[in-house]
Write an enzyme that holds these catalytic residues in place. Structure first.
Site, PDB file in Angstrom:
ATOM      1  N   THR A 148     -74.784 -24.474   5.892  1.00  0.00           N
ATOM      2  CA  THR A 148     -75.404 -23.107   5.696  1.00  0.00           C
ATOM      3  C   THR A 148     -76.022 -22.445   6.888  1.00  0.00           C
ATOM      4  O   THR A 148     -76.676 -23.173   7.593  1.00  0.00           O
ATOM      5  CB  THR A 148     -76.271 -23.037   4.432  1.00  0.00           C
ATOM      6  OG1 THR A 148     -77.562 -23.887   4.838  1.00  0.00           O
ATOM      7  CG2 THR A 148     -75.705 -23.669   3.189  1.00  0.00           C
ATOM      8  N   HIS A 149     -75.907 -21.306   7.482  1.00  0.00           N
ATOM      9  CA  HIS A 149     -76.143 -20.602   8.480  1.00  0.00           C
ATOM     10  C   HIS A 149     -75.777 -21.558   9.885  1.00  0.00           C
ATOM     11  O   HIS A 149     -76.241 -21.484  10.679  1.00  0.00           O
ATOM     12  CB  HIS A 149     -77.806 -20.835   8.624  1.00  0.00           C
ATOM     13  CG  HIS A 149     -78.695 -20.255   7.318  1.00  0.00           C
ATOM     14  ND1 HIS A 149     -79.025 -18.782   6.975  1.00  0.00           N
ATOM     15  CD2 HIS A 149     -79.049 -20.977   6.136  1.00  0.00           C
ATOM     16  CE1 HIS A 149     -79.451 -18.923   5.832  1.00  0.00           C
ATOM     17  NE2 HIS A 149     -79.606 -20.048   5.230  1.00  0.00           N
ATOM     18  N   LYS A 172     -57.098 -26.862  29.266  1.00  0.00           N
ATOM     19  CA  LYS A 172     -57.096 -26.142  28.124  1.00  0.00           C
ATOM     20  C   LYS A 172     -56.132 -26.069  27.267  1.00  0.00           C
ATOM     21  O   LYS A 172     -54.927 -25.793  27.683  1.00  0.00           O
ATOM     22  CB  LYS A 172     -57.492 -24.543  28.684  1.00  0.00           C
ATOM     23  CG  LYS A 172     -58.854 -24.650  29.441  1.00  0.00           C
ATOM     24  CD  LYS A 172     -60.048 -24.218  28.389  1.00  0.00           C
ATOM     25  CE  LYS A 172     -59.822 -22.855  27.875  1.00  0.00           C
ATOM     26  NZ  LYS A 172     -61.230 -22.457  27.643  1.00  0.00           N
ATOM     27  N   LYS A 178     -47.096   6.169   6.099  1.00  0.00           N
ATOM     28  CA  LYS A 178     -46.241   5.096   6.258  1.00  0.00           C
ATOM     29  C   LYS A 178     -46.366   4.155   7.331  1.00  0.00           C
ATOM     30  O   LYS A 178     -46.616   2.852   7.163  1.00  0.00           O
ATOM     31  CB  LYS A 178     -44.898   5.761   6.459  1.00  0.00           C
ATOM     32  CG  LYS A 178     -44.133   6.234   5.102  1.00  0.00           C
ATOM     33  CD  LYS A 178     -43.141   7.144   5.581  1.00  0.00           C
ATOM     34  CE  LYS A 178     -43.069   8.181   4.058  1.00  0.00           C
ATOM     35  NZ  LYS A 178     -44.244   9.055   4.273  1.00  0.00           N
ATOM     36  N   TYR A 202     -48.647  17.899  -3.255  1.00  0.00           N
ATOM     37  CA  TYR A 202     -48.277  17.119  -1.926  1.00  0.00           C
ATOM     38  C   TYR A 202     -48.620  18.151  -0.793  1.00  0.00           C
ATOM     39  O   TYR A 202     -48.578  19.197  -0.680  1.00  0.00           O
ATOM     40  CB  TYR A 202     -46.678  16.978  -2.115  1.00  0.00           C
ATOM     41  CG  TYR A 202     -46.248  16.406  -0.539  1.00  0.00           C
ATOM     42  CD1 TYR A 202     -46.129  14.982  -0.644  1.00  0.00           C
ATOM     43  CD2 TYR A 202     -45.687  17.350   0.374  1.00  0.00           C
ATOM     44  CE1 TYR A 202     -45.578  14.728   0.773  1.00  0.00           C
ATOM     45  CE2 TYR A 202     -45.493  16.839   1.680  1.00  0.00           C
ATOM     46  CZ  TYR A 202     -45.350  15.397   1.772  1.00  0.00           C
ATOM     47  OH  TYR A 202     -44.962  14.723   3.047  1.00  0.00           O
ATOM     48  N   ASN A 204     -55.661 -23.486  23.969  1.00  0.00           N
ATOM     49  CA  ASN A 204     -56.347 -22.702  23.288  1.00  0.00           C
ATOM     50  C   ASN A 204     -55.904 -22.196  21.801  1.00  0.00           C
ATOM     51  O   ASN A 204     -54.686 -21.947  21.543  1.00  0.00           O
ATOM     52  CB  ASN A 204     -56.695 -21.387  24.011  1.00  0.00           C
ATOM     53  CG  ASN A 204     -57.323 -21.412  25.483  1.00  0.00           C
ATOM     54  OD1 ASN A 204     -58.433 -22.456  25.553  1.00  0.00           O
ATOM     55  ND2 ASN A 204     -56.989 -20.899  26.270  1.00  0.00           N
ATOM     56  N   SER A 214     -53.954 -22.514  29.835  1.00  0.00           N
ATOM     57  CA  SER A 214     -54.832 -21.449  30.497  1.00  0.00           C
ATOM     58  C   SER A 214     -54.172 -21.347  31.874  1.00  0.00           C
ATOM     59  O   SER A 214     -53.626 -22.750  32.360  1.00  0.00           O
ATOM     60  CB  SER A 214     -56.341 -21.899  30.755  1.00  0.00           C
ATOM     61  OG  SER A 214     -56.725 -21.436  31.775  1.00  0.00           O
TER      62      SER A 214
HETATM   63  N1  ARG Z   1     -41.266  12.733   5.197  1.00  0.00           N
HETATM   64  C1  ARG Z   1     -41.738  13.283   4.079  1.00  0.00           C
HETATM   65  C2  ARG Z   1     -43.360  12.403   4.025  1.00  0.00           C
HETATM   66  O1  ARG Z   1     -43.225  11.392   4.213  1.00  0.00           O
HETATM   67  C3  ARG Z   1     -41.104  13.499   3.053  1.00  0.00           C
HETATM   68  C4  ARG Z   1     -41.603  14.547   1.906  1.00  0.00           C
HETATM   69  C5  ARG Z   1     -41.365  15.901   2.585  1.00  0.00           C
HETATM   70  N2  ARG Z   1     -41.900  16.716   1.806  1.00  0.00           N
HETATM   71  C6  ARG Z   1     -42.055  18.063   1.973  1.00  0.00           C
HETATM   72  N3  ARG Z   1     -42.374  19.230   1.307  1.00  0.00           N
HETATM   73  N4  ARG Z   1     -42.064  18.631   3.390  1.00  0.00           N
HETATM   74  O2  ARG Z   1     -44.173  12.594   3.202  1.00  0.00           O
END
Ligand code: ARG
Length: 484
Positions: A165-166, A293, A335, A327, A295, A287
């Site tokens: 601990t610690h 070394k 993404k 939206y 690593n 290294s």
């Molecule tokens: N490429 C767009 C996205 O990833 C798809 C949806 C686009 N919709 C729009 N109304 N421009 O969100």
């Protein structure tokens, strides 16, 4: 970009004659997502096929159109797989790229696919389908890592190291017990992901742009076709919220935090000052200047990549906070962080499963090249630092001394041992008896050995070998049964 309205492969086709000037190249690049969202092509196709199937079943498009759509999609699939599909930046994203090519291949039937659908419900569906499958892969990898830890733990129940601990020597623990602590963490991660999966696996499609659609869609049917557990019940919410992605990234962050903690331990344990373990050379580097070394690059990188995943969580959650319904294009930014989170977690878990548990040797049927344990180094570290001091106090409590008084007695004994540069167990009985006359010869056997210390901690969840064996059995059974 061409402004010709009769060319199928230009974006002007997608939103008609309203636009009086083309986009600049910079704006096109700025707004396009195809170079990262093409990764969603299989999910996009899957969603389109389910949608077309339903449109035909509902009599919204003809069965001939549906058959043509299936034929065209099969062709596109082979083009993408062969690497011959011509992804076009001016078609902005994966959705428009696939649709434009479909129309090129099959004509009007391709243009009918988008009936009762918008890219808004389409993209939300695609990400969910894609993420669901990635979650399933990650769940499998989490189990592999747990399996690897359980394997190593199974061989090391009686190996004793100092518990800290610690980061100060506290009490001796079984190495298996220590590893099983991480199994608990990864088991919770698994549970969490299974829970996230339920909310990911719901269908936005049929919400259209934001308000639903005028066509008699059968959304339940599409959900069934896609293996989804339900249909999103509010169109505005369905097209806009990305809370499922945030939730996933939060769960992924916790996975990485657990990996990072384990990494930190592996790094410490590998250092010459500990020398508790070794990992296979292929997970380390040398290294360029110091010839001696080796690593621990892999655990260090895993610790470092945790920051990146936690960063993605911050990015996604911030992305969402100012968005009004429904939206907004902001959501296109979901993404890359999501993809990178998935890639990082997958690679990390895959490497850790092998680094900890080793690789299966098909000739022998056993795993080789996992963590190598140095029980002597662990034992000698556990024998320093007065790890059994609490046990001596507990011994005196059993002789009738109140715990607080026993604590004080032992503190004096530790001080004396420190002054003499020895461990408690190395003090002669006569010296120990100066601190308390009730201390007898049996103290060495019952309190001051590492084994006695472990055996005494026989409460549920404790480090006594009997308890550790019970946990090992539970985890082995759980992993075999496929339960979190
Ligand atoms: N490429 C767009 C996205 O990833 C798809 C949806 C686009 N919709 C729009 N109304 N421009 O969100």
């Amino acid at each position: 970009m061409s402004t010709s309205h009769n060319q199928l492969d230009t974006k002007s086709q997608a939103w008609s004659a309203l636009f009086s000037e083309p986009m600049s190249e910079l704006v096109q690049r700025y707004t396009a997502s195809v170079f990262f969202d093409k990764r969603l092509w299989q999910a996009d196709m899957q969603g389109s096929l389910a949608h077309a199937e339903m449109l035909a079943a509902q009599g919204i498009i003809s069965q001939d159109d549906r058959a043509a759509i299936e034929r065209g999609m099969a062709q596109i699939k082979s083009e993408i797989e062969a690497g011959s599909f011509d992804w076009k930046l001016e078609l902005e994203d994966v959705h428009l790229n696939l649709e434009a090519r479909l129309t090129q291949l099959i004509g009007d039937a391709g243009k009918r696919l988008h009936t009762g659908r918008s890219r808004n419900d389409q993209v939300a569906t695609d990400i969910r389908l894609w993420l669901r499958d990635e979650i399933d892969l990650i769940l499998g990898l989490l189990r592999e890592v747990q399996g690897a830890l359980v394997d190593v733990a199974g061989r090391n129940v009686d190996v004793i190291l100092p518990g800290f601990t610690h980061l100060q020597v506290a009490q001796p623990v079984s190495f298996a017990h220590h590893l099983l602590a991480y199994v608990e963490m990864f088991a919770r991660d698994e549970e969490r992901l299974q829970d996230v999966r339920k909310r990911v696996n719901r269908l936005p499609l049929g919400s259209a742009a934001l308000a639903g659609t005028t066509y008699p869609l059968d959304r339940e049917r599409v959900a069934r076709t896609l293996g989804m557990e339900g249909v999103c019940q509010n169109s505005l919410d369905a097209v806009s919220d990305r809370d499922f992605a945030i939730e996933f990234t939060a769960a992924a962050s916790l996975i990485m935090v657990h990996v990072s903690r384990l990494s930190e331990e592996l790094i410490l344990w590998m250092s010459q000052n500990f020398a508790f373990i070794r990992i296979a050379d292929r997970f380390t580097t040398g290294s360029s200047i110091m010839p001696q070394k080796k690593n621990p690059d892999v655990p260090e990188l895993a610790r470092g990549k945790t920051g990146r995943v936690v960063g993605h969580l911050m990015g996604l959650i911030t992305l969402m906070k100012g968005q009004p319904l429904a939206y907004n294009k902001d959501n296109q930014e979901d993404k890359e962080p999501l993809f990178d989170t998935v890639d990082t977690v997958r690679d990390t878990l895959r490497i850790f499963a092998e680094m900890v548990g080793g690789q299966l040797n098909p000739a022998t049927g056993t795993k080789e090249g996992g963590i190598t344990v140095n029980p002597e180094a662990m034992r000698s570290a556990a024998s320093k630092g007065y790890a059994t001091a609490t046990d001596l106090a507990d011994y005196l409590v059993k002789k009738g001394l109140p715990f607080r008084d026993a604590h004080e007695v032992v503190a004096h004994a530790v001080k004396t041992a420190q002054d003499q540069g020895v461990d408690l167990a190395e003090l002669p009985l006569a010296t120990l008896q100066q601190f308390n006359p009730d201390i007898q010869q049996d103290v060495f056997e019952q309190a001051l050995t590492l084994e006695a210390s472990l055996n005494a901690r026989n409460t549920l969840g404790g480090t006594a070998p009997a308890q550790v064996q019970a946990q090992l059995a539970r985890h082995t059974q759980r992993l075999q049964a496929g339960q979190a």
